[in-house]
Design a protein around this motif. Structure first.
Motif, PDB file in Angstrom:
ATOM      1  N   PHE A   1       0.867  -1.177   0.000  1.00 27.99           N
ATOM      2  CA  PHE A   1       0.000   0.000   0.000  1.00 27.99           C
ATOM      3  C   PHE A   1       0.901   1.223   0.000  1.00 27.99           C
ATOM      4  CE2 PHE A   1      -1.889   3.463   2.415  1.00 27.99           C
ATOM      5  CZ  PHE A   1      -3.096   3.655   1.758  1.00 27.99           C
ATOM      6  N   ASN A   2       0.594   2.197  -0.826  1.00 27.24           N
ATOM      7  CA  ASN A   2       1.492   3.329  -1.018  1.00 27.24           C
ATOM      8  C   ASN A   2       0.668   4.581  -1.263  1.00 27.24           C
ATOM      9  OD1 ASN A   2       3.524   5.079  -1.734  1.00 27.24           O
ATOM     10  ND2 ASN A   2       3.830   4.187  -3.767  1.00 27.24           N
ATOM     11  N   ILE A   3       0.927   5.663  -0.520  1.00 31.88           N
ATOM     12  CA  ILE A   3       0.172   6.892  -0.709  1.00 31.88           C
ATOM     13  C   ILE A   3       1.094   8.093  -0.534  1.00 31.88           C
ATOM     14  CG2 ILE A   3      -0.562   6.974   1.715  1.00 31.88           C
ATOM     15  CD1 ILE A   3      -3.170   8.280   0.708  1.00 31.88           C
ATOM     16  N   ILE A   4       0.927   9.066  -1.422  1.00 32.85           N
ATOM     17  CA  ILE A   4       1.618  10.348  -1.324  1.00 32.85           C
ATOM     18  C   ILE A   4       0.556  11.440  -1.252  1.00 32.85           C
ATOM     19  CG2 ILE A   4       3.104  12.023  -2.485  1.00 32.85           C
ATOM     20  CD1 ILE A   4       4.591   9.744  -3.778  1.00 32.85           C
ATOM     21  N   LEU A   5       0.668  12.311  -0.272  1.00 30.63           N
ATOM     22  CA  LEU A   5      -0.230  13.453  -0.128  1.00 30.63           C
ATOM     23  C   LEU A   5       0.621  14.704   0.039  1.00 30.63           C
ATOM     24  CD1 LEU A   5      -2.872  12.050   2.401  1.00 30.63           C
ATOM     25  CD2 LEU A   5      -3.211  12.444  -0.043  1.00 30.63           C
ATOM     26  N   GLY A   6       0.224  15.775  -0.611  1.00 31.63           N
ATOM     27  CA  GLY A   6       0.989  17.002  -0.479  1.00 31.63           C
ATOM     28  C   GLY A   6       0.213  18.219  -0.912  1.00 31.63           C
ATOM     29  N   THR A   7       0.689  19.367  -0.489  1.00 34.26           N
ATOM     30  CA  THR A   7       0.070  20.619  -0.893  1.00 34.26           C
ATOM     31  C   THR A   7       1.123  21.706  -0.998  1.00 34.26           C
ATOM     32  OG1 THR A   7      -1.629  22.259  -0.346  1.00 34.26           O
ATOM     33  CG2 THR A   7      -0.433  21.281   1.500  1.00 34.26           C
TER      34      THR A   7
ATOM     35  N   LEU B   1       4.076  21.151   1.953  1.00 35.13           N
ATOM     36  CA  LEU B   1       4.056  20.074   2.936  1.00 35.13           C
ATOM     37  C   LEU B   1       3.723  18.777   2.214  1.00 35.13           C
ATOM     38  CD1 LEU B   1       4.250  19.197   5.907  1.00 35.13           C
ATOM     39  CD2 LEU B   1       1.782  19.611   6.090  1.00 35.13           C
ATOM     40  N   THR B   2       4.577  17.769   2.360  1.00 37.10           N
ATOM     41  CA  THR B   2       4.402  16.506   1.651  1.00 37.10           C
ATOM     42  C   THR B   2       4.578  15.342   2.612  1.00 37.10           C
ATOM     43  OG1 THR B   2       5.354  17.502  -0.345  1.00 37.10           O
ATOM     44  CG2 THR B   2       5.182  15.115  -0.303  1.00 37.10           C
ATOM     45  N   GLY B   3       3.743  14.323   2.434  1.00 32.39           N
ATOM     46  CA  GLY B   3       3.876  13.101   3.215  1.00 32.39           C
ATOM     47  C   GLY B   3       3.815  11.891   2.309  1.00 32.39           C
TER      48      GLY B   3
END
Length: 790
Positions: free
Chosen positions: A304-310, A322-324
């Motif tokens: 499972f792999n997720i990238i979230l950022g703004t 900000l990136t996770g």
């Protein structure tokens, strides 16, 4: 009277001439007709109405505004943006030297989207003063591929069957993600498989890095730049892949862009299997006894792999990001190995089967806060600060069962291992760039990296109907490394000549401890790393580049950690806490020739490396133990060619060749060894554009045999191919890729020493992947899946 009339006439003509030459200011605003949102980076061109030649042009700002000046009177205005219908304006109302066009609305054009995708397909290499930038594009053989497979298609880079990355045939490569160290690229994380082809914007190959970059990596730096789309509105793509062996995944990429915010995310879930065949031989040449093994394994991974950022655009000059990134893997591995022991007459003494079952969970996450300030005096005048934290954990258990079916063995009937691994890394970085005019640039900055690792490893044997801990193979290893670096560079880039000087200073504080036995090894040292780069444009299409850099390769965690891997009780690898870093002085000269149908880049390089780290094997009772050690110096001279040729609009040839001649000098166990050897690699890719929107690609790879301090590593050749079909005007793409078509990518090595002989063989096999991708909004179809290293 005549004189006065002439004077008046001159005044009138002069006034008309001055009026004709006064500049006309043209301004306006470009909008998306559907959303009425401003379009940033839309192009505005002034074109001569008679000759159709370009007069001047500009692009819109973040608010969709533009302004330009001209002295021409007979012109038309063309306004365009990718994915939208262009507009041509011919009727104007000019008043007092002003042409105010007001709001210009553009309408989205799905007819051009297919064309946009095609333009993005060509992977191109761009040469800069101190690096090469390889734009990944939509390479067919990258379908279902991980970052490792993408890297294997990059000029100068090779990735072997075990996932070891080499640059120009040498290890010691520093892998960065978006210019910074990352758990995703660390050896401990083995996580490059969670980065997939669709997520990568470009790959920067830096064989002689400037002082701006971390000095780690004796052969250079590879920087993987991830995509972060900023198209207006809601855009994205969804992908589905399936393959043999198991390679099933679903991926989603979504991006939302407003005036102030850019929100982006990528999600992937899937299941993969990595089969392997292997064979080993250990022979004692003093009594001619031998132990051999042959077997196969299947490593299964659910991920499972997720990238979230703004990105928050505070204003035109300030952006906060900000990136996770979070990844979670559930691993299981099953191995079945048959061992045989033979005497001096090659008669079978004993035979047994060793069965392995391994289970593991691997959580990984990374987060980053970044602030960028753009100054108004120059577009390249910037200040950048970033704080990055990452974590990788592994909770693993393995069970081994030895089942004799001929003769007797001295092995425990059952063994088990337990691993509790935790790694945290924190990076703080500050970079300042100040141009002085258009030709001189000064850079300065600093970086502080903290790496904190604990590895709790235990081995137990089954005896007397209970598990007994083996104290000789059990320990807790703590590792703490702090590296502080500061740098400064100064560069001059003229029309024909450019030069860049730099100096980096790094202080390393390394502490290791074997907790159970209270063995400590602490060291602290400061190093200076000068750099020099230059370029000269000989002709419009021919340039020369030259560079020098000094590099360091600090011992990796697994090279220092003296744990014993008992997967094969007769072929063991362990770390060396006394290991010292390598240092390399690197020189190179590159020629770059480019024309419309053909381009050629040729480089000559030389590297001098001291305290070379190589795996050294020792042998006792048919058990080989491999340990990294500092062994002498290496002098490597190399020649490299990269060429691209377009015979026709539908056919492309791309070739990559690297030759490396090296001299090894040193001493081991009071015996001096000196030898010369060479190695070379070649890659050829041919691409065809076929009717009905089909694309076809074939890539052939070859790596020659080469020699190390103790080993002879055999050569291998393998072929990849890919087929792609675009449908729905390019919004949907169907891909088929076959990697290692003939299952010929084999890792094979021999170690021949006066007292023992070792043989090792590994085969990973063929991978076939079928993928479908659909792009929505202004998003483009892409691939999502991947492999990872073992």
């Amino acid at each position: 009277m005549k004189t006065s009339s002439l004077f008046v006439l001159v005044l009138i003509l002069s006034g008309q001439l001055a009026l004709a030459q006064s500049p006309l200011t043209i301004s306006g605003k470009v909008l998306d007709r559907a959303s009425q949102q401003p379009l940033e980076y839309a192009t505005v061109k002034l074109v001569d109405a008679q000759t159709a030649e370009l007069i001047s042009g500009t692009t819109t700002d973040a608010n969709g505004m533009f302004s330009l000046e001209t002295t021409h009177k007979n012109f038309t205005i063309e306004v365009g943006f990718i994915g939208f219908v262009s507009r041509t304006l011919t009727d104007f109302d000019i008043s007092s030297g002003q042409l105010k066009l007001g709001a210009i609305s553009l309408e989205e054009d799905t007819e051009t989207l297919d064309e946009v995708v095609v333009q993005g397909e060509k992977s191109q290499t761009v040469f800069k003063l101190d690096k090469r930038v390889f734009n990944v594009g939509q390479d067919l053989s990258s379908t279902g591929a991980s970052a490792l497979e993408v890297l294997n298609n990059v000029p100068s880079v090779t990735v072997n069957i075990e996932g070891q990355i080499r640059l120009r045939g040498s290890a010691g490569v520093q892998i960065l993600i978006n210019g910074k160290p990352s758990v995703l690229a660390s050896e401990q994380g083995n996580a490059l498989g969670t980065l997939t082809a669709d997520m990568i914007e470009s790959i920067e190959v830096i064989t002689n890095p400037s002082a701006k970059y971390d000095a780690e990596g004796t052969s250079g730096i590879i920087n993987i730049v991830l995509k972060k789309e900023e198209k207006k509105g809601l855009n994205g793509s969804v992908t589905l892949n399936t393959g043999v062996p198991n390679n099933h995944s679903l991926g989603l990429s979504v991006n939302k862009r407003t005036n102030k915010f850019n929100l982006f995310s990528q999600l992937g879930v899937g299941h993969r299997t990595f089969p392997r065949e292997y064979k080993t031989i250990n022979r004692d040449l003093t009594d001619n006894t031998a132990i051999s093994s042959i077997g196969d394994s299947d490593k299964n991974e659910t991920f499972f792999n997720i990238i979230l950022g703004t990105d928050y655009h505070i204003n035109a000059q300030n952006v906060l990001s900000l990136t996770g990134h979070f990844a979670y893997e559930i691993e299981s591995e099953y191995a079945d190995t048959e061992f045989s022991e033979r005497d001096a007459d090659n008669s079978l003494i004993s035979q047994w089967n060793r069965n392995e079952v391994t289970e593991a969970t691997n959580p990984k996450w990374q987060y980053e806060l970044q602030y960028k300030k753009d100054f108004t005096d120059h577009e390249d005048h910037t200040l950048l600060f970033s704080a990055l934290g990452s974590y990788f954990g592994k909770d693993q258990s393995s069970e081994f069962e030895n089942t004799p079916f001929f003769g007797e063995t001295n092995l425990s009937e059952q063994q088990q291992t337990r691993t509790d691994f935790k790694e945290g890394e924190y990076t703080f970085k500050l970079d300042y760039t100040h141009p002085f005019g258009e030709q001189i640039t000064w850079e300065a900055g600093s970086q502080y990296v903290i790496t904190d690792v604990t590895n709790d490893y235990a081995v137990s044997d089954w005896a007397d109907n209970r598990w007994e801990l083996n104290p000789d193979l059990t320990n807790v290893f703590d590792y703490m490394q702090k590296v502080l670096g500061v740098y400064s560079t100064a560069a001059y880039e003229g029309d024909k000549f450019g030069v860049k000087l730099g100096l980096r200073v790094e202080n390393t504080d390394l502490q290791t401890e074997l907790v159970n036995t209270e063995q400590e090894n602490n060291r602290q040292f400061t190093d200076f790393f000068p750099t020099l780069h230059s370029s000269y444009k000989v002709l419009e299409n021919f340039s020369l580049q030259a560079g020098y850099s000094r590099r360091i390769s600090r011992p990796r965690l697994w090279d220092l950690n003296p744990f014993f891997n008992i997967r094969n009780n007769y072929s063991i690898r362990t770390g060396n806490p006394e290991l010292m870093p390598e240092y390399t002085d690197s020189y190179e000269v590159t020629g770059i020739y480019d024309q419309e149908a053909f381009s050629l880049n040729a480089a000559v390089y030389y590297r001098y490396t001291s305290d070379v780290v190589e795996d050294v094997s020792t042998f006792e009772d048919n058990v080989s133990i491999s340990m990294p050690m500092n062994i002498g110096i290496n002098k490597a001279t190399g020649l490299e060619f990269n060429a691209k040729y377009y015979p026709t609009d539908w056919w492309t040839l791309n070739g990559d060749f690297n030759y490396n001649y090296f001299q090894r000098e040193g001493e081991f166990e009071t015996t001096t060894f000196d030898f010369n050897a060479d190695q070379w690699s070649a890659r050829m890719t041919t691409k065809f554009k076929l009717p009905a929107d089909f694309d076809f690609e074939v890539t052939g790879n070859y790596r020659s045999s080469y020699q190390t301090f103790q080993q002879e590593v055999s050569d291998y050749m393998f072929v990849d191919l890919g087929v792609r079909k675009k449908i729905m005007k390019g919004k949907t793409i169907v891909n088929l890729s076959v990697r290692d078509v003939f299952a010929s990518r084999i890792s094979e090595s021999e170690t021949i020493q006066p007292e023992f002989y070792l043989y090792d063989y590994r085969l990973q096999g063929r991978f076939i992947t079928l993928g479908v991708s659909y792009g929505f909004g202004k998003g483009e179809a892409m691939e999502f899946s991947g492999q990872k290293r073992f």
